[in-house]
Scaffold this active site. Structure first.
Site, PDB file in Angstrom:
ATOM      1  N   HIS A   8     -11.423 -24.225   7.077  1.00  0.00           N
ATOM      2  CA  HIS A   8     -11.220 -24.931   5.802  1.00  0.00           C
ATOM      3  C   HIS A   8      -9.788 -25.465   5.688  1.00  0.00           C
ATOM      4  O   HIS A   8      -8.849 -24.876   6.220  1.00  0.00           O
ATOM      5  CB  HIS A   8     -11.496 -23.952   4.660  1.00  0.00           C
ATOM      6  CG  HIS A   8     -11.608 -24.605   3.318  1.00  0.00           C
ATOM      7  ND1 HIS A   8     -10.546 -24.715   2.462  1.00  0.00           N
ATOM      8  CD2 HIS A   8     -12.670 -25.164   2.687  1.00  0.00           C
ATOM      9  CE1 HIS A   8     -10.949 -25.311   1.343  1.00  0.00           C
ATOM     10  NE2 HIS A   8     -12.242 -25.590   1.456  1.00  0.00           N
ATOM     11  N   HIS A  48     -18.093 -18.338   1.691  1.00  0.00           N
ATOM     12  CA  HIS A  48     -19.540 -18.553   1.613  1.00  0.00           C
ATOM     13  C   HIS A  48     -20.337 -17.344   2.098  1.00  0.00           C
ATOM     14  O   HIS A  48     -21.543 -17.441   2.311  1.00  0.00           O
ATOM     15  CB  HIS A  48     -19.932 -19.800   2.409  1.00  0.00           C
ATOM     16  CG  HIS A  48     -19.299 -21.031   1.868  1.00  0.00           C
ATOM     17  ND1 HIS A  48     -19.848 -21.764   0.842  1.00  0.00           N
ATOM     18  CD2 HIS A  48     -18.125 -21.641   2.170  1.00  0.00           C
ATOM     19  CE1 HIS A  48     -19.054 -22.773   0.551  1.00  0.00           C
ATOM     20  NE2 HIS A  48     -17.996 -22.716   1.345  1.00  0.00           N
ATOM     21  N   SER A  65     -18.348 -23.491   5.984  1.00  0.00           N
ATOM     22  CA  SER A  65     -18.749 -24.121   4.728  1.00  0.00           C
ATOM     23  C   SER A  65     -19.586 -25.372   4.911  1.00  0.00           C
ATOM     24  O   SER A  65     -20.426 -25.672   4.074  1.00  0.00           O
ATOM     25  CB  SER A  65     -17.513 -24.442   3.895  1.00  0.00           C
ATOM     26  OG  SER A  65     -16.647 -25.313   4.601  1.00  0.00           O
ATOM     27  N   GLU A  70     -13.585 -18.633   9.515  1.00  0.00           N
ATOM     28  CA  GLU A  70     -14.443 -18.435   8.345  1.00  0.00           C
ATOM     29  C   GLU A  70     -15.559 -17.478   8.726  1.00  0.00           C
ATOM     30  O   GLU A  70     -15.981 -17.450   9.877  1.00  0.00           O
ATOM     31  CB  GLU A  70     -15.032 -19.778   7.882  1.00  0.00           C
ATOM     32  CG  GLU A  70     -13.963 -20.703   7.327  1.00  0.00           C
ATOM     33  CD  GLU A  70     -14.519 -22.020   6.794  1.00  0.00           C
ATOM     34  OE1 GLU A  70     -15.695 -22.078   6.379  1.00  0.00           O
ATOM     35  OE2 GLU A  70     -13.760 -22.993   6.792  1.00  0.00           O
ATOM     36  N   ASN A  95     -22.381 -24.429  -4.975  1.00  0.00           N
ATOM     37  CA  ASN A  95     -22.134 -23.176  -4.257  1.00  0.00           C
ATOM     38  C   ASN A  95     -22.472 -21.978  -5.144  1.00  0.00           C
ATOM     39  O   ASN A  95     -22.039 -20.862  -4.875  1.00  0.00           O
ATOM     40  CB  ASN A  95     -20.674 -23.097  -3.827  1.00  0.00           C
ATOM     41  CG  ASN A  95     -20.287 -24.257  -2.930  1.00  0.00           C
ATOM     42  OD1 ASN A  95     -21.011 -24.568  -1.986  1.00  0.00           O
ATOM     43  ND2 ASN A  95     -19.187 -24.917  -3.218  1.00  0.00           N
ATOM     44  N   LYS A 128     -17.766 -19.144  -5.863  1.00  0.00           N
ATOM     45  CA  LYS A 128     -19.027 -19.564  -5.253  1.00  0.00           C
ATOM     46  C   LYS A 128     -20.143 -18.615  -5.684  1.00  0.00           C
ATOM     47  O   LYS A 128     -20.577 -18.696  -6.822  1.00  0.00           O
ATOM     48  CB  LYS A 128     -18.839 -19.733  -3.760  1.00  0.00           C
ATOM     49  CG  LYS A 128     -18.007 -21.021  -3.566  1.00  0.00           C
ATOM     50  CD  LYS A 128     -17.430 -21.306  -2.247  1.00  0.00           C
ATOM     51  CE  LYS A 128     -16.598 -22.602  -2.383  1.00  0.00           C
ATOM     52  NZ  LYS A 128     -15.663 -22.786  -1.293  1.00  0.00           N
ATOM     53  N   ASP A 179     -12.055 -16.023   6.215  1.00  0.00           N
ATOM     54  CA  ASP A 179     -12.266 -16.679   4.932  1.00  0.00           C
ATOM     55  C   ASP A 179     -13.766 -16.598   4.678  1.00  0.00           C
ATOM     56  O   ASP A 179     -14.554 -17.296   5.311  1.00  0.00           O
ATOM     57  CB  ASP A 179     -11.780 -18.126   5.033  1.00  0.00           C
ATOM     58  CG  ASP A 179     -11.994 -18.899   3.738  1.00  0.00           C
ATOM     59  OD1 ASP A 179     -12.881 -18.513   2.950  1.00  0.00           O
ATOM     60  OD2 ASP A 179     -11.287 -19.903   3.534  1.00  0.00           O
TER      61      ASP A 179
HETATM   62  C1  LIG Z   1     -14.299 -23.305  -1.312  1.00  0.00           C
HETATM   63  C2  LIG Z   1     -13.537 -22.768  -0.190  1.00  0.00           C
HETATM   64  C3  LIG Z   1     -12.229 -22.331  -0.362  1.00  0.00           C
HETATM   65  C4  LIG Z   1     -11.463 -22.555  -1.622  1.00  0.00           C
HETATM   66  O1  LIG Z   1     -11.823 -21.686  -2.634  1.00  0.00           O
HETATM   67  P1  LIG Z   1     -11.497 -22.104  -4.134  1.00  0.00           P
HETATM   68  O2  LIG Z   1     -11.577 -20.825  -4.887  1.00  0.00           O
HETATM   69  O3  LIG Z   1     -12.525 -23.088  -4.530  1.00  0.00           O
HETATM   70  O4  LIG Z   1     -10.114 -22.681  -4.132  1.00  0.00           O
HETATM   71  C5  LIG Z   1     -11.605 -21.722   0.698  1.00  0.00           C
HETATM   72  N1  LIG Z   1     -12.221 -21.577   1.890  1.00  0.00           N
HETATM   73  C6  LIG Z   1     -13.472 -22.002   2.079  1.00  0.00           C
HETATM   74  C7  LIG Z   1     -14.107 -21.797   3.407  1.00  0.00           C
HETATM   75  C8  LIG Z   1     -14.168 -22.615   1.060  1.00  0.00           C
HETATM   76  O5  LIG Z   1     -15.402 -23.068   1.273  1.00  0.00           O
END
Ligand SMILES: *Cc1c(COP(=O)(O)O)cnc(C)c1O
Length: 386
Positions: free
Chosen positions: A137, A213, A185, A181, A51, A244, A210
């Protein structure tokens, strides 16, 4: 039988069940170098599963900032942020995040997972209603479960189905959150944020995106709300990760000043957890500065390379640097990953329960650190699998 015996028997039986359904996971030692080169199993592979969308995990300026902070502040934070763990770099990082998102304020958590696990139960509780996109997620579900409210899952990106839930249940609950999101992801598609924001405005629902990405790769690097033409008032809770595109570690929330202030007191996963290592925060500051700069079209490049790949294969145009190749069974996904490995590429088979059974896939991610030649070679290797 001792407790150790019964515990081990329990663990072994669980492992057998996982193995039987091909869900048992194992680690592979992987040494990541610059330019997404990964050493694994004695091979040097070009990774299309990181990522690290902007290649910032190995950027010289980011590494230099981390080194300087390590020397000045030490390895660990020493305590939680409310005690002595709030080293001065945090303020700089939160200022940069808020500015990039056009929000009043920001709060950094230990990780993205911890952010969602802390934000959601701080804002809603057992009396409240929480709507979640079905492909959300795991940490959105973890946060919702911790809140112990009524959780309703709506079909992926289905605004009408979400509205039907609100029509049925909104009046029974004092507060309501809708969780989705920005960029999904595992599928790489985006949420219909403008219609969702309008829906949330009609029903007094608090929209949380969220954008793990989205930051750094869509909306000129400013994320999915910005890409959808929305402001911080339309999407009042914008969370994401610094692990990421930012290439470092940590999670964040961008929101209004009162919300951030409340979470400083009530975000339990921040309050009761040690602050991030200073070098990690420094790396995030340096990386965000590069993203905000947008030098040489950095943030547009991952999506441009993903488009180059899908065009070469006649696949649908991507909405993000994430391109899923659905293989349909765990075995086909594993075989595909193995064949790409033989061709010099590191690609992961994503299996249930991370994705719904029957949609096992190869999840390709494109990074600014890839070359056009890497992408063209990958396309030729994938052609043989489809
Ligand atoms: C990777 C991810 C997370 C978690 O983030 P981290 O900092 O790795 O704990 C949360 N939500 C989504 C959509 C993700 O892809």
């Amino acid at each position: 039988m001792t407790p150790q015996d019964s515990l081990d028997r329990f663990a072994s039986a669980k492992l057998d069940v996982l193995a039987a359904s091909q869900r048992r996971r194992t680690f592979s030692h992987t040494a990541r170098g610059a330019d997404l080169i990964a050493e694994r199993g004695g091979r040097s592979l070009i990774s299309f599963c990181d990522n690290d969308y902007l290649g910032l995990t190995h950027h010289p300026a980011v590494k230099a900032a981390a080194r300087a902070a390590l020397d000045r502040y030490g390895v660990g934070a020493g305590a939680s942020r409310l005690i002595t763990g709030n080293h001065p770099l945090y303020a700089e990082l939160e200022r940069l995040l808020a500015r990039l998102k056009g929000a009043e304020a920001a709060l950094v958590f230990g990780s993205g997972y911890l952010a969602n696990a802390g934000i959601i139960p701080a804002l809603v509780g057992p009396e409240d209603l929480i709507l979640i996109d079905a492909l959300g997620h795991a940490c959105l579900f973890a946060g919702a479960r911790a809140a112990r409210g009524r959780v309703e899952i709506f079909p992926h990106n289905d605004v009408e189905a979400a509205e039907a839930i609100l029509i049925r249940h909104r009046a029974e609950h004092p507060r309501c959150m809708l969780l989705t999101e920005g960029v999904f992801s595992m599928d790489g598609d985006r949420a219909p944020l403008a219609p969702l924001a309008a829906l949330c405005a009609r029903w007094d629902a608090w929209l949380l995106t969220d954008d793990a990405h989205g930051l750094g790769v869509v909306g000129g690097g400013r994320g999915s709300a910005f890409a959808a033409g929305l402001s911080a008032r339309d999407v009042p809770l914008q969370m994401g990760t610094l692990s990421k595109a930012v290439g470092s570690y940590g999670g964040y929330l961008c929101a209004s000043a009162p919300v951030i202030d409340l979470l400083r007191s009530r975000g339990r996963t921040m309050v009761y957890s040690t602050g991030l290592p200073p070098a990690t925060v420094a790396a995030s500051v340096a990386a965000l500065a590069l993203i905000a700069d947008g030098a040489e079209g950095l943030c547009a490049r991952p999506l441009a390379l993903a488009r180059r790949f899908t065009e070469a294969l006649g696949l649908p145009a991507p909405a993000s640097p994430i391109v899923p190749l659905i293989m349909g069974s765990p075995q086909r996904a594993l075989d595909g990953a193995a064949r790409l490995g033989d061709a010099g590429f590191l690609v992961m088979a994503i299996r249930a329960p991370t994705v719904p059974p029957g949609t096992e896939r190869l999840r390709l991610t494109f990074s600014a650190a890839h070359t056009e030649a890497d992408v063209d070679r990958l396309a030729r290797a994938v052609e043989h699998l489809l």
